[in-house]
Design an enzyme around this catalytic site. Sequence first.
Site, PDB file in Angstrom:
ATOM      1  N   LYS A 220       4.054   8.624   9.308  1.00  0.00           N
ATOM      2  CA  LYS A 220       3.779   8.003  10.603  1.00  0.00           C
ATOM      3  C   LYS A 220       4.788   8.470  11.676  1.00  0.00           C
ATOM      4  O   LYS A 220       4.645   9.565  12.166  1.00  0.00           O
ATOM      5  CB  LYS A 220       3.680   6.490  10.441  1.00  0.00           C
TER       6      LYS A 220
ATOM      7  N   ASP B 136       9.284   2.745   0.127  1.00  0.00           N
ATOM      8  CA  ASP B 136       8.221   3.387   0.890  1.00  0.00           C
ATOM      9  C   ASP B 136       8.393   2.962   2.344  1.00  0.00           C
ATOM     10  O   ASP B 136       7.980   1.878   2.751  1.00  0.00           O
ATOM     11  CB  ASP B 136       6.844   2.985   0.341  1.00  0.00           C
TER      12      ASP B 136
ATOM     13  N   TYR C 278       0.854  -1.187   0.000  1.00  0.00           N
ATOM     14  CA  TYR C 278       0.000   0.000   0.000  1.00  0.00           C
ATOM     15  C   TYR C 278       0.889   1.235   0.000  1.00  0.00           C
ATOM     16  O   TYR C 278       1.866   1.302   0.739  1.00  0.00           O
ATOM     17  CB  TYR C 278      -0.885   0.003   1.255  1.00  0.00           C
TER      18      TYR C 278
HETATM   19  C1  LIG Z   1       0.195   4.542   5.865  1.00  0.00           C
HETATM   20  C2  LIG Z   1       0.976   4.317   4.610  1.00  0.00           C
HETATM   21  C3  LIG Z   1       0.924   5.202   3.518  1.00  0.00           C
HETATM   22  C4  LIG Z   1      -0.055   6.342   3.465  1.00  0.00           C
HETATM   23  O1  LIG Z   1       0.166   7.280   4.434  1.00  0.00           O
HETATM   24  P1  LIG Z   1      -1.046   8.271   4.855  1.00  0.00           P
HETATM   25  O2  LIG Z   1      -0.399   9.208   5.805  1.00  0.00           O
HETATM   26  O3  LIG Z   1      -2.105   7.403   5.439  1.00  0.00           O
HETATM   27  O4  LIG Z   1      -1.494   8.935   3.601  1.00  0.00           O
HETATM   28  C5  LIG Z   1       1.780   5.005   2.469  1.00  0.00           C
HETATM   29  N1  LIG Z   1       2.639   3.969   2.449  1.00  0.00           N
HETATM   30  C6  LIG Z   1       2.707   3.083   3.460  1.00  0.00           C
HETATM   31  C7  LIG Z   1       3.704   1.984   3.410  1.00  0.00           C
HETATM   32  C8  LIG Z   1       1.862   3.222   4.567  1.00  0.00           C
HETATM   33  O5  LIG Z   1       1.897   2.307   5.546  1.00  0.00           O
END
Ligand SMILES: *Cc1c(COP(=O)(O)O)cnc(C)c1O
Length: 421
Positions: free
Chosen positions: A264, A236, A141
């Site tokens: 995060k 990511d 994701y």
């Molecule tokens: C949470 C997440 C996102 C998206 O971040 P948001 O702040 O919710 O837009 C993108 N990549 C990864 C791996 C994530 O866990």
Amino acid sequence: MISDELFERSKKLMPGGVNSPVRAFGSVGRNPLFIDHAKGAYITDCDGREYIDYVCSWGPMILGHANDRVIAAVKSACDNGLSFGAPTEREAVLAELIKECVPYIEKLRLVNSGTEAVMSAIRAARGYTGRDKIIKFRGCYHGHSDGLLVKAGSGALTQSVPDSAGVPYDYTKNTLVAEYNDRESVKRLFEENKGEIACLIVEPVAANMGVVLPEEGFLRFLRDEATANGAVLIFDEVITGFRLSLGGAAAYYGVTPDLATFGKIVGGGMPLAVYGGKNEIMDMIAPVGAVYQAGTLSGNPIATTAGIETLRILMEEDKRGLYDELNEKGRILAGAYKRALGDSVCVNQVGSLLSVFFTSESVTDYESAITSDTGEYTRYFNHMLERGIYLAPSQFEAMFVSAAHKMEDLDRTVRAIGEFV
Ligand SMILES: *Cc1c(COP(=O)(O)O)cnc(C)c1O
């Protein structure tokens, strides 16, 4: 119950009563808890019930909730104004701290969400290479931007298709989907699209289909494939950054991407995310280069304050062995699952990230992840909730351990796991 009343009220106001779908508890067949406050490892709902929290706001709260130093810094920052729309020293301070932790980041941009960070990193990679196509992995994701809400075309279809209504096919046709841990699938996409791939994006530890670890050498292989094909490698690290180590998964596994995204933890619980990497790619971004990206609240003084304080604490605590301790806590929980549930589950754990999959298969990719018995997960989730333990309301989300989880919290959790057979 107050939570139920608030849910009914919110459902009239917001789709599903929530501002992010997983919060609605849809897959565990019960109403969500509305949270009143949280401190350390504990979260308390509006009905006054306290839980040991393993959601940790989906990752950010690695220090535990409402860390005294972070809260004090934020409170004092508020007195000086909430937003200026002009540069501040704090942005430079946070950027320097990030560079110190993640040395391959030469230049970076602060944004407001992981979605935005990934979207912008991909735009930079496309601007830099002059290519349109990208490769991502099924089950990874990367936020909810149009081009990333894709699923692999089935059967003979090689083209990806949108995974959400409202996403035009044209927005996803340049997103190619490979299988996690499957080197052949990556090789094939590069061969079939020679000279056309702008970037390869991956969660270095996949944590959005449950936790799935990269097999030995997989990340190194991706590094080599990207280099051989002139494509930008993007890690990511929105979940793994500052969680597996100060240098994220890149440092943990010893593989360096060209660009990375963080979110995060880096905002310490405030809306803040980052993309950055090589100078020559980042200098594509406006106002230096021709790739446009902007944000009214980007680098917000309160969010940067929370990020700065969080990273400072992590850097201090790292010297005292914080990440080893987190890893040990992860291992204790993983061990408890294995002892209690044996071969009926697959437990994937790295550092303070873990998942228990209710399947006897070993989970290495999306295909194996979805063999999990989600009904069994729901029973387990409710069992734990009744015992005061708050877990992700979905089989396919990670369990997060924080610095604030104490031995007695783990003991209580291990006992509750033992009672679930
Ligand atoms: C949470 C997440 C996102 C998206 O971040 P948001 O702040 O919710 O837009 C993108 N990549 C990864 C791996 C994530 O866990």
